[in-house]
Write an enzyme that holds these catalytic residues in place. Structure first.
Site, PDB file in Angstrom:
ATOM      1  N   CYS A 172      -5.857   1.728  -2.162  1.00 24.40           N
ATOM      2  CA  CYS A 172      -5.525   2.978  -1.477  1.00 24.40           C
ATOM      3  C   CYS A 172      -6.834   3.640  -1.048  1.00 24.40           C
ATOM      4  O   CYS A 172      -7.687   3.951  -1.898  1.00 24.40           O
ATOM      5  CB  CYS A 172      -4.763   3.890  -2.431  1.00 24.40           C
ATOM      6  SG  CYS A 172      -4.394   5.516  -1.739  1.00 24.40           S
ATOM      7  N   CYS A 219      -7.464   3.213   5.686  1.00 24.57           N
ATOM      8  CA  CYS A 219      -6.225   3.398   4.921  1.00 24.57           C
ATOM      9  C   CYS A 219      -5.500   2.063   4.925  1.00 24.57           C
ATOM     10  O   CYS A 219      -5.422   1.399   5.973  1.00 24.57           O
ATOM     11  CB  CYS A 219      -5.372   4.471   5.589  1.00 24.57           C
ATOM     12  SG  CYS A 219      -3.679   4.562   4.981  1.00 24.57           S
ATOM     13  N   ASP A 230      -1.093   1.617  -4.968  1.00 28.05           N
ATOM     14  CA  ASP A 230      -1.209   2.436  -3.751  1.00 28.05           C
ATOM     15  C   ASP A 230      -0.103   3.477  -3.814  1.00 28.05           C
ATOM     16  O   ASP A 230       0.784   3.425  -4.684  1.00 28.05           O
ATOM     17  CB  ASP A 230      -1.055   1.545  -2.505  1.00 28.05           C
ATOM     18  CG  ASP A 230      -1.162   2.344  -1.215  1.00 28.05           C
ATOM     19  OD1 ASP A 230      -2.002   3.264  -1.146  1.00 28.05           O
ATOM     20  OD2 ASP A 230      -0.397   2.069  -0.263  1.00 28.05           O
ATOM     21  N   SER A 231      -0.128   4.395  -2.846  1.00 31.07           N
ATOM     22  CA  SER A 231       0.951   5.376  -2.775  1.00 31.07           C
ATOM     23  C   SER A 231       2.260   4.740  -2.315  1.00 31.07           C
ATOM     24  O   SER A 231       3.321   5.330  -2.520  1.00 31.07           O
ATOM     25  CB  SER A 231       0.559   6.493  -1.810  1.00 31.07           C
ATOM     26  OG  SER A 231       0.285   5.935  -0.547  1.00 31.07           O
ATOM     27  N   HIS A 244      -2.512   1.272   4.863  1.00 32.71           N
ATOM     28  CA  HIS A 244      -1.299   1.158   5.671  1.00 32.71           C
ATOM     29  C   HIS A 244      -1.610   0.709   7.110  1.00 32.71           C
ATOM     30  O   HIS A 244      -0.737   0.192   7.801  1.00 32.71           O
ATOM     31  CB  HIS A 244      -0.585   2.509   5.771  1.00 32.71           C
ATOM     32  CG  HIS A 244       0.240   2.893   4.581  1.00 32.71           C
ATOM     33  ND1 HIS A 244      -0.317   3.256   3.382  1.00 32.71           N
ATOM     34  CD2 HIS A 244       1.587   2.994   4.423  1.00 32.71           C
ATOM     35  CE1 HIS A 244       0.661   3.570   2.523  1.00 32.71           C
ATOM     36  NE2 HIS A 244       1.822   3.404   3.136  1.00 32.71           N
ATOM     37  N   GLU A 255       5.828   4.174   6.578  1.00 36.94           N
ATOM     38  CA  GLU A 255       6.756   4.233   5.438  1.00 36.94           C
ATOM     39  C   GLU A 255       8.200   4.416   5.911  1.00 36.94           C
ATOM     40  O   GLU A 255       9.135   4.037   5.223  1.00 36.94           O
ATOM     41  CB  GLU A 255       6.380   5.393   4.495  1.00 36.94           C
ATOM     42  CG  GLU A 255       5.110   5.152   3.692  1.00 36.94           C
ATOM     43  CD  GLU A 255       5.276   4.116   2.562  1.00 36.94           C
ATOM     44  OE1 GLU A 255       6.394   3.938   2.061  1.00 36.94           O
ATOM     45  OE2 GLU A 255       4.257   3.478   2.213  1.00 36.94           O
TER      46      GLU A 255
HETATM   47  N1  DGL Z   1      -2.486   3.537   1.721  1.00 38.97           N
HETATM   48  C1  DGL Z   1      -2.983   4.857   1.450  1.00 38.97           C
HETATM   49  C2  DGL Z   1      -4.446   4.921   1.853  1.00 38.97           C
HETATM   50  O1  DGL Z   1      -5.038   3.859   1.926  1.00 38.97           O
HETATM   51  C3  DGL Z   1      -2.081   5.879   2.057  1.00 38.97           C
HETATM   52  C4  DGL Z   1      -2.367   7.267   1.622  1.00 38.97           C
HETATM   53  C5  DGL Z   1      -1.201   8.191   1.710  1.00 38.97           C
HETATM   54  O2  DGL Z   1      -0.251   7.992   0.968  1.00 38.97           O
HETATM   55  O3  DGL Z   1      -1.291   9.160   2.482  1.00 38.97           O
HETATM   56  O4  DGL Z   1      -5.046   5.948   2.062  1.00 38.97           O
END
Ligand code: DGL
Length: 266
Positions: free
Chosen positions: A74, A186, A11-12, A188, A153
């Protein structure tokens, strides 16, 4: 196919840990490399070209660790890059979109599904394209929530008044509509799930990490060994201090080494 022991998850940043948590809760005896691209988060506000480039580097890094399959934890990469990743890399790669859409279509009574996600995810129409094709009696409304990922974050949790205010700002327009099922598009967003639930009473929420983890269990021939899961946590910049978060979405994560990765070299 022979049983898989070693998988990669990326993931990011922190969000993919909610998926990893669901995978670890449902499986034993796996060796998992987790990659969080903390140097370049957020992905969701970037161009399609940049997200593709990042996704390819993330996959190449995981392949360098000899993984046998990859879980794209992600929503943004799944929406933008999954089909290209399938063409480029000859190993199983699983994303979040399809399992979440199937779960939502099975639950909705009004046949109106909401999807919240990053700017890139909502503009890709990946969720609505899949639902419109498979479930033509459903309508899909996408709502972008670009501040949710930076909020999480940066350590804001859902009991913080700022988090509550931002959730209310993005989601109050869909309160009292006929949307009865909302995909948290997402990975997050589970960190905000209680506040989202309070903001949209009566709406059924789909956690894409949970639906993805179920699909991983069904579609990959995962090892059935009974030992503990082993996870190596890799980050491209500082790790986010996730060990200190007391969240039910991280409780099944085993301890493991934390390593730094120079992602630009892949
Ligand atoms: N967890 C990522 C997602 O599911 C976050 C994306 C991001 O970094 O903007 O989209």
């Amino acid at each position: 196919m022979t049983a898989l022991h070693r998988i990669g998850v990326f993931d990011s940043g922190l969000g993919g840990l909610t998926v990893l948590n669901a995978i670890c809760a449902a499986n034993k005896g796996l060796s998992i490399i987790y990659f969080g691209d903390t140097a370049r988060v957020p992905y969701g506000s970037r161009s399609v070209e940049t997200i593709m480039h990042y996704a390819e580097q993330d996959v190449r890094f995981l392949l360098s660790k000899d993984v046998e399959a990859i879980v794209v934890a992600c929503g943004t990469v799944s929406a933008i890059a999954l089909s290209e990743l399938h063409k480029t890399f000859p190993i199983p790669i699983i994303g979040v979109i399809e399992p979440a859409c199937d779960a939502a279509a099975n639950l909705t009574v009004t046949r109106h599904i909401g999807v919240i996600g990053t700017h890139a995810t909502v503009h890709s129409s990946a969720y609505s394209n899949y639902i419109n094709e498979r479930y033509p009696d459903c309508t899909v409304s996408g709502i972008e929530c670009p501040l949710f990922v930076p909020l999480i974050e940066n350590g804001f949790r859902e009991d913080d008044p700022i988090s509550k205010m931002i959730v209310e700002r993005y989601l109050s327009p869909i309160r009292n509509t006929d949307i009865d099922t909302l995909i948290l598009g997402c990975t997050h967003y589970p960190f905000l799930i209680d506040t989202i639930r309070e903001t949209l009473p009566g709406v059924q929420l789909i956690d894409i990490g949970v639906t993805l983890a179920e699909t991983v269990g069904k579609t990959l021939p995962l090892s059935k060994s009974i030992g503990d899961n082993f996870v190596e946590y890799c980050f491209s910049d500082r790790e986010t201090g996730f060990r200190r978060f007391d969240s039910e979405h991280l409780r099944s994560l085993p301890n493991g080494p934390i390593k730094a990765v120079n992602i630009e070299s892949f």
